[in-house]
Design an enzyme around this catalytic site. Structure first.
Site, PDB file in Angstrom:
ATOM      1  N   ILE A  80      -8.439  -0.827  -2.726  1.00 26.06           N
ATOM      2  CA  ILE A  80      -8.467   0.539  -3.242  1.00 26.06           C
ATOM      3  C   ILE A  80      -8.129   0.443  -4.723  1.00 26.06           C
ATOM      4  O   ILE A  80      -7.272  -0.363  -5.121  1.00 26.06           O
ATOM      5  CB  ILE A  80      -7.488   1.464  -2.488  1.00 26.06           C
ATOM      6  CG1 ILE A  80      -7.585   2.909  -2.978  1.00 26.06           C
ATOM      7  CG2 ILE A  80      -6.078   0.935  -2.545  1.00 26.06           C
ATOM      8  CD1 ILE A  80      -6.795   3.903  -2.120  1.00 26.06           C
ATOM      9  N   ALA A  81      -8.809   1.226  -5.534  1.00 30.74           N
ATOM     10  CA  ALA A  81      -8.530   1.222  -6.975  1.00 30.74           C
ATOM     11  C   ALA A  81      -8.791   2.613  -7.530  1.00 30.74           C
ATOM     12  O   ALA A  81      -9.716   3.301  -7.098  1.00 30.74           O
ATOM     13  CB  ALA A  81      -9.404   0.196  -7.687  1.00 30.74           C
ATOM     14  N   GLU A 114      -2.863  -5.000   2.793  1.00 30.99           N
ATOM     15  CA  GLU A 114      -1.996  -5.921   2.064  1.00 30.99           C
ATOM     16  C   GLU A 114      -1.786  -5.331   0.685  1.00 30.99           C
ATOM     17  O   GLU A 114      -2.722  -4.794   0.084  1.00 30.99           O
ATOM     18  CB  GLU A 114      -2.647  -7.298   1.945  1.00 30.99           C
ATOM     19  CG  GLU A 114      -2.802  -7.989   3.269  1.00 30.99           C
ATOM     20  CD  GLU A 114      -3.857  -9.078   3.228  1.00 30.99           C
ATOM     21  OE1 GLU A 114      -4.607  -9.174   2.240  1.00 30.99           O
ATOM     22  OE2 GLU A 114      -3.954  -9.828   4.207  1.00 30.99           O
ATOM     23  N   TYR A 126       1.895   4.234   0.184  1.00 31.50           N
ATOM     24  CA  TYR A 126       1.769   3.784   1.567  1.00 31.50           C
ATOM     25  C   TYR A 126       2.964   4.221   2.409  1.00 31.50           C
ATOM     26  O   TYR A 126       2.820   4.577   3.573  1.00 31.50           O
ATOM     27  CB  TYR A 126       1.572   2.271   1.624  1.00 31.50           C
ATOM     28  CG  TYR A 126       0.315   1.818   0.911  1.00 31.50           C
ATOM     29  CD1 TYR A 126      -0.860   2.567   0.951  1.00 31.50           C
ATOM     30  CD2 TYR A 126       0.302   0.639   0.186  1.00 31.50           C
ATOM     31  CE1 TYR A 126      -2.003   2.154   0.289  1.00 31.50           C
ATOM     32  CE2 TYR A 126      -0.848   0.216  -0.474  1.00 31.50           C
ATOM     33  CZ  TYR A 126      -1.992   0.981  -0.426  1.00 31.50           C
ATOM     34  OH  TYR A 126      -3.122   0.572  -1.075  1.00 31.50           O
TER      35      TYR A 126
END
Length: 159
Positions: A80-81, A114, A126
């Site tokens: 994800i970015a 991760e 998260y």
């Protein structure tokens, strides 16, 4: 049927299309020491078990993206970015909420990811989304200074 989720600041989240591969490649290279090749992103976008989501405006300027891998009853957040100009504006949260919603339509019951142990912003996101640490991989992420970073393995039940 087009899948579409609302995001903040006039953005929305939708599945990526092949034409997004160039923008996703550039965005990934901005956020990670070793960016991936355009061909890798194009293959993910084309894959049936590798959904890719983009947060974009109505002119399809991409502010962020997220990629999944589905396998049986599990899913993995591959990467994800978020564009540096869009960070801390809810784009990452919008992407995650969209993929949670979409995962409800799959057999996946657990989502893994991760994250670098020193990525405080990602760890806050998260944690807010209910992920818990289930393991770690020392020396997993290469860094420009040669000192690899530890990856934390996190998971969240999907319901």
């Amino acid at each position: 049927m087009l899948k579409l989720w609302l995001a903040p600041h006039g953005l929305h989240v939708e599945p990526a299309v092949p034409a997004d591969a160039d923008a996703i490649t550039r965005l990934h290279a901005q956020g990670f020491y070793r960016g991936w090749a355009r061909e890798e992103f194009a293959a993910y976008i084309a894959g049936q078990d590798t959904p890719v989501y983009v947060a974009c405006d109505k002119r399809r300027r991409i502010a962020g993206f997220a990629m999944l891998r589905l396998a049986a009853d599990e899913a993995e957040l591959v990467t994800i970015a978020v564009d540096p100009r869009w960070r801390k504006k809810g784009v990452g949260l919008a992407l995650m909420r969209a993929l949670f919603e979409d995962l409800r339509m799959t057999p996946a019951r657990r989502l893994f990811l991760e994250v670098a142990a020193d990525n405080a912003a990602a760890l806050r996101l998260y944690g807010k989304l209910g992920f818990a640490r289930v393991g770690e991989r020392r020396g997993y992420y290469p860094r420009p200074d040669g000192a690899p970073a530890t990856a934390l393995v996190m998971a969240r039940d999907l319901g």
